[in-house]
Design an enzyme around this catalytic site. Structure first.
Site, PDB file in Angstrom:
ATOM      1  N   ASN A  81     -49.819  53.965 107.388  1.00 52.50           N
ATOM      2  CA  ASN A  81     -49.344  54.810 106.286  1.00 52.50           C
ATOM      3  C   ASN A  81     -50.576  55.408 105.609  1.00 52.50           C
ATOM      4  OD1 ASN A  81     -48.241  56.001 104.060  1.00 52.50           O
ATOM      5  ND2 ASN A  81     -47.433  54.108 103.137  1.00 52.50           N
TER       6      ASN A  81
ATOM      7  N   LYS B  61     -50.694  57.595 103.379  1.00 52.32           N
ATOM      8  CA  LYS B  61     -50.420  57.971 101.979  1.00 52.32           C
ATOM      9  C   LYS B  61     -51.010  59.374 101.719  1.00 52.32           C
ATOM     10  CE  LYS B  61     -50.119  53.115 100.861  1.00 52.32           C
ATOM     11  NZ  LYS B  61     -50.257  52.046  99.890  1.00 52.32           N
TER      12      LYS B  61
ATOM     13  N   HIS C  70     -40.588  52.930  99.840  1.00 55.17           N
ATOM     14  CA  HIS C  70     -41.923  52.391  99.530  1.00 55.17           C
ATOM     15  C   HIS C  70     -42.011  52.127  98.025  1.00 55.17           C
ATOM     16  CE1 HIS C  70     -46.218  51.896  99.220  1.00 55.17           C
ATOM     17  NE2 HIS C  70     -46.263  51.743 100.519  1.00 55.17           N
TER      18      HIS C  70
ATOM     19  N   GLU D  91     -44.307  52.561  96.007  1.00 51.77           N
ATOM     20  CA  GLU D  91     -44.925  53.640  95.222  1.00 51.77           C
ATOM     21  C   GLU D  91     -43.892  54.694  94.847  1.00 51.77           C
ATOM     22  OE1 GLU D  91     -48.084  54.371  98.014  1.00 51.77           O
ATOM     23  OE2 GLU D  91     -48.977  52.439  97.477  1.00 51.77           O
TER      24      GLU D  91
ATOM     25  N   GLU E  42     -43.246  44.397 101.903  1.00 48.64           N
ATOM     26  CA  GLU E  42     -44.510  44.735 101.252  1.00 48.64           C
ATOM     27  C   GLU E  42     -44.500  44.214  99.816  1.00 48.64           C
ATOM     28  OE1 GLU E  42     -46.557  48.313 103.283  1.00 48.64           O
ATOM     29  OE2 GLU E  42     -45.222  49.105 101.770  1.00 48.64           O
TER      30      GLU E  42
ATOM     31  N   GLY F 219     -52.763  47.476  98.223  1.00 51.91           N
ATOM     32  CA  GLY F 219     -53.987  48.106  97.729  1.00 51.91           C
ATOM     33  C   GLY F 219     -54.812  47.228  96.813  1.00 51.91           C
TER      34      GLY F 219
ATOM     35  N   SER G 229     -52.413  44.934 101.938  1.00 50.82           N
ATOM     36  CA  SER G 229     -53.784  44.469 102.193  1.00 50.82           C
ATOM     37  C   SER G 229     -53.919  43.774 103.552  1.00 50.82           C
ATOM     38  CB  SER G 229     -54.277  43.569 101.059  1.00 50.82           C
ATOM     39  OG  SER G 229     -54.333  44.302  99.844  1.00 50.82           O
TER      40      SER G 229
HETATM   41  P1  13P Z   1     -52.598  48.659 101.754  1.00 51.64           P
HETATM   42  O1  13P Z   1     -52.729  48.249 103.215  1.00 51.64           O
HETATM   43  O2  13P Z   1     -53.629  49.664 101.351  1.00 51.64           O
HETATM   44  O3  13P Z   1     -52.504  47.478 100.853  1.00 51.64           O
HETATM   45  O4  13P Z   1     -51.198  49.444 101.643  1.00 51.64           O
HETATM   46  C1  13P Z   1     -50.068  48.870 102.180  1.00 51.64           C
HETATM   47  C2  13P Z   1     -48.982  49.862 102.113  1.00 51.64           C
HETATM   48  O5  13P Z   1     -48.527  50.223 101.046  1.00 51.64           O
HETATM   49  C3  13P Z   1     -48.468  50.402 103.378  1.00 51.64           C
HETATM   50  O6  13P Z   1     -47.304  51.127 103.183  1.00 51.64           O
END
Ligand code: 13P
Length: 249
Positions: free
Chosen positions: A9, A11, A94, A96, A166, A172, A212
């Site tokens: 991903n 982003k 997601h 976010e 997740e 992150g 992560s």
């Molecule tokens: P990170 O691997 O940067 O923690 O992000 C995970 C994520 O949100 C994948 O969709």
């Protein structure tokens, strides 16, 4: 046996030249026949991604999709547009998007249905916040996120869903769920799928981990019985790290 799914991903990252370079590198990662690599770039790089990866086994996902079919929805991109381009998966739910864009269960289910109508598989994300885990409500939270969305689908429709667990506190932050915490939740989710559908469906469903996940912890996580791969954010932007993760299965 379930395949391992390693999904990148990206982003809202990378400039066009960087995306092109990373796609060229992704195209050369050696993968086992039992591993499916997926990349989810920003909308503007989808066509380029499909082009550059057309002679590889890497599949392309969108990071979002509109809940509407078509019409006056400025800025939105429909599932039919994605399908026509050759997009095979869409990330929905997601954290976010739940957090920053207030996407609720009703909206998420509409997005899922738009995808299924156009034969796009769904990478459906669930995850609890740290306060919820600390107050021991994490299992109930995950259950509710499933019950009000993907569990409303028929068994046939549910076959097109990949679940991504997740934990929000791990995204992150550099704080990964321990293998114990991740495996425990994945097994719980699989148990819920048995209850809602049946054991055969549960054994066929891919449940991947995100938060992560990196070149160091990936192999330990992927070795767990109910962890069928990963949804990788930050570490998917560095080809060395992502290659190591793909090779960790
Ligand atoms: P990170 O691997 O940067 O923690 O992000 C995970 C994520 O949100 C994948 O969709």
């Amino acid at each position: 046996m379930r395949k391992k799914i390693i999904a990148a991903n990206w982003k809202m990252n990378l400039h066009v030249a960087q995306a092109g370079e990373l796609l060229a590198q992704l195209a050369t990662i050696p993968t086992h026949a039992t591993t499916q690599v997926i990349v989810a770039p920003a909308y503007v790089y989808l066509a380029q991604s499909i082009n550059q990866l057309s002679h590889t086994t890497v599949h392309v996902a969108s990071q979002d999709v509109s809940a509407h079919n078509n019409g006056a929805y400025t800025g939105e991109v429909s599932a039919s547009m994605l399908a026509q381009l050759g997009v095979q998966y869409s990330i929905i739910g997601h954290s976010e998007r739940r957090q920053y864009y207030h996407e609720d269960n009703e909206l998420l289910l509409n997005k899922i249905n738009r995808c299924l109508e156009h034969n796009i598989n769904v990478l459906f994300c669930v995850g609890e916040h740290l306060v919820q885990r600390n107050s021991n409500t994490h299992f109930a939270i995950i259950k509710a996120q499933l019950v009000h969305t993907v569990f409303k689908l028929s068994e046939e429709e549910f076959a097109n869903i990949i679940i991504a667990y997740e934990p929000v506190w791990a995204i992150g932050t550099g704080i990964t769920a321990t293998t114990l915490q991740a495996q425990e939740m994945h097994a719980y989710i699989r148990g819920l799928i048995v209850e809602r559908y049946n054991n055969i469906v549960a054994q066929h469903t891919h449940i991947i981990y995100g938060g992560s996940c990196n070149a160091i912890n990936a192999s330990e996580l992927f070795a767990c019985a109910d962890i069928d791969g990963g949804l990788i954010g930050g570490a998917s932007l560095k080809i060395e790290d992502f290659t190591t993760i793909v090779k960790s299965v």
